[in-house]
Design an enzyme around this catalytic site. Structure first.
Site, mmCIF file in Angstrom:
data_model
loop_
_atom_site.group_PDB
_atom_site.id
_atom_site.type_symbol
_atom_site.label_atom_id
_atom_site.label_comp_id
_atom_site.label_asym_id
_atom_site.label_seq_id
_atom_site.Cartn_x
_atom_site.Cartn_y
_atom_site.Cartn_z
ATOM 1 N N LYS A 107 24.142 -98.803 39.262
ATOM 2 C CA LYS A 107 23.070 -98.038 39.897
ATOM 3 C C LYS A 107 22.700 -96.883 38.994
ATOM 4 O O LYS A 107 23.544 -96.367 38.250
ATOM 5 C CB LYS A 107 23.550 -97.476 41.237
ATOM 6 C CG LYS A 107 22.428 -97.082 42.149
ATOM 7 C CD LYS A 107 21.868 -98.303 42.843
ATOM 8 C CE LYS A 107 20.856 -97.982 43.878
ATOM 9 N NZ LYS A 107 20.708 -99.113 44.798
HETATM 10 N N1 GLU Z 1 17.672 -101.044 44.626
HETATM 11 C C1 GLU Z 1 17.831 -102.244 45.364
HETATM 12 C C2 GLU Z 1 19.181 -102.279 46.068
HETATM 13 O O1 GLU Z 1 19.756 -101.277 46.379
HETATM 14 C C3 GLU Z 1 17.572 -103.470 44.505
HETATM 15 C C4 GLU Z 1 18.503 -103.669 43.378
HETATM 16 C C5 GLU Z 1 18.096 -104.812 42.441
HETATM 17 O O2 GLU Z 1 17.150 -105.511 42.737
HETATM 18 O O3 GLU Z 1 18.773 -104.955 41.415
HETATM 19 O O4 GLU Z 1 19.680 -103.305 46.426
#
Ligand code: GLU
Length: 476
Positions: A107
């Protein structure tokens, strides 16, 4: 406000993790290996804007590399900090494992309020952040693939993809370095709606199981259910829109940054959304009962509560007063570990974040595969499928005419049956299948094991089990 004894977001995730591993039989040491974040990179960079240098702080955390690339969004918010990105990265590991997206968890975040900057400035900031991450392989199609999250969208992903491509001009797979791109820049149909669509599919699947509906003290189908949504951003908006337009749910309250709206007869999601886009909030919306302290509506009577905004909004200060029998966590970490316990004791069923909002990363997976295969889904087979359907229709109609049976196929059936699946249909079908399968795996653990009393623990058990299997296969 959360109370002093409330653990941090990262601790909350660990507490939930620990509750699950206590029920597992993992080899010594493996539990810790899975729980800890492998690495968190902090970057501070300067960008000359408005005649002076502004310094920004950003993070990219890698939680687990049992599978690579690692995956997870990049968030733009002033609340971003190391604890938060690490918690979110950990959730990505479990989320990907649960829905069988072949990624580790990661993240990123940038401490910035995007509303403070104009588009041109945001582009320069984003490109610089992307540069810092890409040069350390923290953006890379085979190692680390970001995506949108709070405060970012396809525009930012397009800038990141372009920045990476400029730095890697001979990488034929450069488009796969980030997902959630616009369709005309290597994105995939259905990615923007994916997380909200996944919430809808998750609820549809939940309501296919009488025993589960009963566990929340509910009955019947989704039709007519009173739903409260917190946050009408990308996820909350799409979830509320699809549930009201396609499943007959009534959106009885919408909570936004500046307050909440309540209307027991149901709010018009599209109309409220347009109002927010135009006015920046729900204040002044011509119908519904507005209150400034919108979070109060989290405690209002309803059938389904959808927190689709920030983490920690259901905490020790309000958990006791929550009336919804069913909560589906469209946001990441909206319920703290302490509140989770209170809600469980009250008999409230929680469909956990790692499952409920996994639609985004699931469709990101499809986008990444599309980028690596360099071909749009459905391009090879669609017309062939249509031709085969046409054969059957022609044959049936000829038979009817031959034998003078006097029946015909209705034009609307023919139209629907003859249409081969395009990319959007395939994406939705793949997402629906993923949400059903993942629910099945959680549900099995929930019902089969007497020591598992809730869906969150079940989700952790399934996810950790899968990560542990990967580690074992790697010889750890
Ligand atoms: N930000 C989104 C999540 O928390 C999508 C992450 C992604 O598609 O890699 O799942």
């Amino acid at each position: 406000m959360t109370q002093a004894k409330e653990p941090s977001f990262r601790d909350s995730v660990d507490l939930m993790f620990n509750r699950a591993v206590a029920l597992m039989d993992l080899p010594p040491g493996l539990e810790e290996k899975i729980r800890v974040c492998n690495a968190t990179y902090t970057v501070r960079f300067g960008v000359r804007l408005r005649g002076q240098i502004h310094t920004f702080t950003g993070y990219r955390s890698v939680h687990s590399e049992h599978m690579e690339p690692v995956k997870g969004g990049i968030r733009y918010s002033l609340a971003v900090n190391q604890d938060e990105v690490e918690a979110l990265a950990a959730l990505m590991t479990y989320k990907c494992a649960l829905v069988e997206a072949p990624f580790g968890g990661s993240k990123g975040g940038l401490c910035i309020d995007p509303r403070d900057w104009d588009e041109h400035e945001l582009e320069r900031i984003t490109r610089r952040f992307a540069y810092e991450l890409a040069k350390r392989d923290l953006i890379n199609p085979s190692q680390n693939v970001p995506a949108p999250d709070m405060g970012t969208g396809e525009r930012e992903m397009a800038w990141i993809a372009d920045q990476y491509r400029r730095m890697n001009t001979t990488d034929i797979n450069s488009r796969a370095c980030v997902t959630g791109k616009p369709v005309n820049a290597g994105g995939i149909q259905g990615r923007t709606e994916a997380t909200g669509r996944g919430v809808q599919y998750a609820l549809q699947e939940y309501f296919r199981h009488g025993e589960d509906i009963k566990a929340a003290g509910l009955s019947g189908t989704l039709d007519g259910k009173r739903v409260i949504v917190q946050g009408l951003g990308n996820v909350g908006y799409h979830a509320a829109k699809f549930l009201s337009e396609e499943d007959g749910c009534k959106i009885t309250a919408i909570i936004e940054r500046d307050g909440g709206l309540l209307d027991e007869n149901g709010l018009d999601v599209e109309d409220v959304h347009n109002w927010i886009v135009k006015h920046g909030g729900v204040d002044g919306y011509p119908s519904g009962r507005f209150i400034r302290e919108g979070a109060k509506y989290l405690e209002h009577d309803c059938d389904i509560l959808i927190p689709a905004a920030l983490e920690g909004v259901i905490n020790l200060s309000n958990a006791e007063r929550i009336k919804a029998p069913l909560i589906i966590e469209a946001a990441n970490g909206p319920v703290t570990a302490g509140a989770d316990e209170v809600l469980r004791e009250k008999g409230i069923v929680i469909i956990p974040d790692m499952y409920a909002n996994a639609g985004g990363v699931t469709v990101s997976y499809f986008e990444w595969v599309k980028n690596l295969s360099h071909i749009r889904f459905g391009r090879m087979g669609r017309r062939q499928e249509e031709a085969r359907h046409q054969l059957i229709v022609d044959e049936l109609e000829a038979l009817s005419a031959d034998k003078e049976l006097g029946w015909t196929l209705s034009p609307s059936f023919k139209k629907r049956y003859l249409r081969g699946a395009g990319e959007l249909e395939l994406v939705r079908s793949g997402l629906d299948d993923t949400m059903r399968a993942a629910y099945g795996s959680m549900r099995e653990v929930w019902h089969a094991r007497g020591d598992v009393k809730d869906l969150r623990t079940a989700a952790y058990l399934v996810a950790i089990g899968k990560v542990a299997t990967s580690y074992r296969a790697l010889g750890l």
